[in-house]
Design a protein around this motif. Structure first.
Motif, PDB file in Angstrom:
ATOM      1  N   PHE A  19      19.752   8.049  -0.617  1.00 17.20           N
ATOM      2  CA  PHE A  19      19.206   8.566  -1.871  1.00 17.20           C
ATOM      3  C   PHE A  19      17.682   8.624  -1.794  1.00 17.20           C
ATOM      4  CE2 PHE A  19      17.221   7.889  -5.985  1.00 17.20           C
ATOM      5  CZ  PHE A  19      17.812   8.863  -6.760  1.00 17.20           C
TER       6      PHE A  19
ATOM      7  N   VAL B 193      16.284  12.382  -1.903  1.00 18.40           N
ATOM      8  CA  VAL B 193      15.953  12.750  -3.281  1.00 18.40           C
ATOM      9  C   VAL B 193      14.504  12.430  -3.637  1.00 18.40           C
ATOM     10  CG1 VAL B 193      16.596  12.449  -5.715  1.00 18.40           C
ATOM     11  CG2 VAL B 193      18.370  12.435  -3.961  1.00 18.40           C
TER      12      VAL B 193
ATOM     13  N   TYR C 148      24.483  10.969  -8.157  1.00 20.04           N
ATOM     14  CA  TYR C 148      23.527  10.623  -7.113  1.00 20.04           C
ATOM     15  C   TYR C 148      23.347   9.109  -6.939  1.00 20.04           C
ATOM     16  CZ  TYR C 148      22.081  15.483  -6.535  1.00 20.04           C
ATOM     17  OH  TYR C 148      22.061  16.834  -6.258  1.00 20.04           O
ATOM     18  N   ASN C 149      23.121   8.397  -8.037  1.00 21.80           N
ATOM     19  CA  ASN C 149      22.843   6.963  -7.923  1.00 21.80           C
ATOM     20  C   ASN C 149      23.534   6.148  -9.019  1.00 21.80           C
ATOM     21  OD1 ASN C 149      21.350   7.774 -10.123  1.00 21.80           O
ATOM     22  ND2 ASN C 149      19.455   6.739  -9.508  1.00 21.80           N
TER      23      ASN C 149
ATOM     24  N   MET D 212      15.838  19.831  -9.947  1.00 17.44           N
ATOM     25  CA  MET D 212      17.210  19.374 -10.203  1.00 17.44           C
ATOM     26  C   MET D 212      17.663  19.822 -11.589  1.00 17.44           C
ATOM     27  SD  MET D 212      17.271  15.617  -8.363  1.00 17.44           S
ATOM     28  CE  MET D 212      19.056  15.477  -8.506  1.00 17.44           C
TER      29      MET D 212
ATOM     30  N   VAL E 211      21.571  19.764 -12.473  1.00 16.55           N
ATOM     31  CA  VAL E 211      22.287  18.503 -12.665  1.00 16.55           C
ATOM     32  C   VAL E 211      22.347  18.193 -14.158  1.00 16.55           C
ATOM     33  CG1 VAL E 211      22.320  16.033 -12.129  1.00 16.55           C
ATOM     34  CG2 VAL E 211      21.503  17.680 -10.422  1.00 16.55           C
TER      35      VAL E 211
END
Length: 377
Positions: free
Chosen positions: A208, A212, A245-246, A280, A283
Motif C-alpha cells: 500500500f 499508493v 485498499y487499506n 483516486m 474510488v
C-alpha cells in the motif's frame, strides 16, 4: 530512482545561494565524491547536481549547497479548531493558527491538498512571513498553537523549526501534521521543538505504501516509534480508510497490534473517511460502517482512545473513560458539547487518569466548526 528537476526562480533564472537568507540553507546534507550533494532530510536521499531540485520540488542545489527555496513563504494562513488537525487530547477547544508552504516528499494518489502539495508555481506561495511574525500573529489572534499542515512540514523543516522556536518564546505551542516520512538524522532536531504531532499511519502494508503513497512503511513506523518513545511530544495517529485498499480486517488488526506494542495503548488513533480526490476519484467514499468496524477492532486490540473522523458519528467523536465507560468529552465534529474532565485530567466518576494535555483555565465552549483565512499583519 528519485526524480529531480532543474531549479529556477519565479522569473525563470537560476539563483545563487548568496542571494538567499542564511536560514534557508539545508541543515541536513552531505557532498558526494562526484560533486553532487545528497539531501538527508527524508529517506529519499535525493542526490542533486547544481541547478537540480529534489522530489519535493522545494529543496534544490544552488552552487553546491542544498537550499529550502520556500523559506519564509506560505500558501496561506487560517484559524482552525485543534480538533481539525485532528488532536482530541491536546488542549480541546483551543484555536490554532494553521499554515503550509508547497511541495511534498510523498506522492499520495488521494491527496486532499494536491493543489498545494504538487504545486510547481511560486505564485502558490503568495504570503511572506518570518517565524517571528507568525508567532506574533498567533498571539494577536488568541491562538494557543501554530500548526504546520496542508503540506508536510518535513519538506520545510528549517522554516518549521525556526517558527516553533519563535512560538515557544511567546508561549505558543507548535503542532506538526505529518506523514512521518523523515530521516533519522533530521527528526531529532525537528521533534525537539514540537509540542504535539498528528502522524499519518496511512496503511499497514508495504505494498500500500509503495503503490499508493510512493513511500515506505518501515520508515514511517521508525518515526512514529521514535516520537512516541524518545520525545515529550504529544502524539495522535490518523489512518484514512480507503475502500478496498487499506480497510481489510487483517491490515487493521496488524496496525492496532503494532501501535499497542510499540507506542502504547493510550496513543489516540483516528480513523477518517476517504472522499474521492486527485487521482483516486473513481474510488467510493468510506462508509460509516467501515469506520465503526475499524474502531471496534482497535478497541478489541486494547487501544483505549479510538475516534472516527470526516463523518457524523458522535460515539466516534466522544472521549470515553476507558475504566468506567463514562462520557468525558462529547463532540459534534469540532464542537465540544460537554466537557467533564477534572482540572488534573481525570474522570470525575472513577478518577481514571486520561492521558493528554489539558487546560485547567479555559471555558471549554469549543472553537466550533469555523475556520477562516487570516492576513499576515
Amino acid at each position: 530512482m528519485t526524480n529531480v528537476s532543474s531549479t529556477t526562480t519565479a522569473a525563470g533564472t537560476s539563483t545563487s545561494v548568496t542571494s538567499l537568507p542564511p536560514q534557508a540553507i539545508g541543515r541536513w546534507q552531505h557532498r558526494l565524491a562526484d560533486g553532487r550533494v545528497c539531501c538527508d532530510v527524508c529517506p529519499r536521499h535525493c542526490t542533486l547536481r547544481d541547478g537540480q531540485r529534489g522530489f519535493c520540488f522545494v529543496r534544490s542545489n544552488h552552487d553546491g549547497t542544498i537550499v529550502l527555496d520556500t523559506y519564509g513563504r506560505s500558501s496561506g494562513f487560517a484559524m482552525d479548531p485543534v480538533e481539525k488537525k485532528p488532536l482530541n487530547h491536546f488542549y480541546p477547544g483551543s484555536s490554532v493558527l494553521s499554515f503550509g508552504t508547497a511541495g511534498c516528499n510523498s506522492a499520495c494518489r488521494y491527496c486532499q491538498n494536491w493543489s498545494i502539495s504538487t504545486s510547481r508555481q511560486w505564485s502558490t506561495l503568495a504570503v511572506e512571513a518570518s517565524p517571528e511574525r507568525i508567532a506574533r500573529t498567533a498571539v494577536d489572534y488568541g491562538a494557543r498553537s501554530v500548526a504546520f499542515t496542508y503540506n508536510d512540514p518535513i519538506v520545510f523543516a528549517e522554516y518549521a523549526i525556526d517558527t516553533a522556536e519563535a512560538c515557544r518564546e511567546l508561549g505558543v505551542n507548535a503542532i506538526a501534521v505529518t506523514a512521518g516520512y523523515m530521516s533519522a538524522v533530521a527528526r531529532t532536531d525537528f521533534y525537539r521543538v514540537m509540542d504535539a504531532a498528528n502522524i499519518d499511519l496511512k496503511g499497514f502494508t508495504e505494498d500500500f505504501y509503495r503503490n499508493v503513497t510512493g513511500t515506505h512503511l518501515a520508515d514511517v513506523l521508525d518515526t512514529i516509534a521514535y516520537v512516541c518513545n524518545e520525545t515529550n511530544v504529544w502524539v495522535e495517529l490518523t489512518t484514512l480508510l480507503i475502500p478496498g485498499y487499506n480497510d481489510d480486517d487483517a491490515q487493521l488488526h496488524a496496525e492496532c497490534v503494532w501501535i499497542r506494542e510499540h507506542c502504547g495503548r493510550d496513543v489516540p488513533l483516528h480513523f477518517s473517511a476517504f472522499h474521492p480526490d486527485y487521482r483516486m476519484r473513481d474510488v467510493p467514499p468510506t462508509p460509516l460502517d467501515t469506520l465503526t468496524r475499524a474502531r471496534d477492532i482497535a478497541i478489541g486490540e486494547g487501544l483505549r482512545f479510538v475516534y472516527t473522523g470526516n463523518v457524523t458519528d458522535q460515539d466516534g467523536d466522544t472521549t470515553w473513560c476507558p475504566q468506567c465507560g463514562g462520557t468525558l468529552i462529547v463532540r459534534d465534529w469540532y464542537e465540544i458539547e460537554s466537557y467533564r474532565l477534572t482540572a488534573d485530567g481525570r474522570c470525575p466518576e472513577c478518577g481514571c487518569v486520561i492521558p493528554g494535555r489539558w487546560d485547567t483555565t479555559a471555558d471549554f465552549q469549543g472553537f466550533g466548526r469555523r475556520s477562516w483565512r487570516i492576513p499576515m499583519r
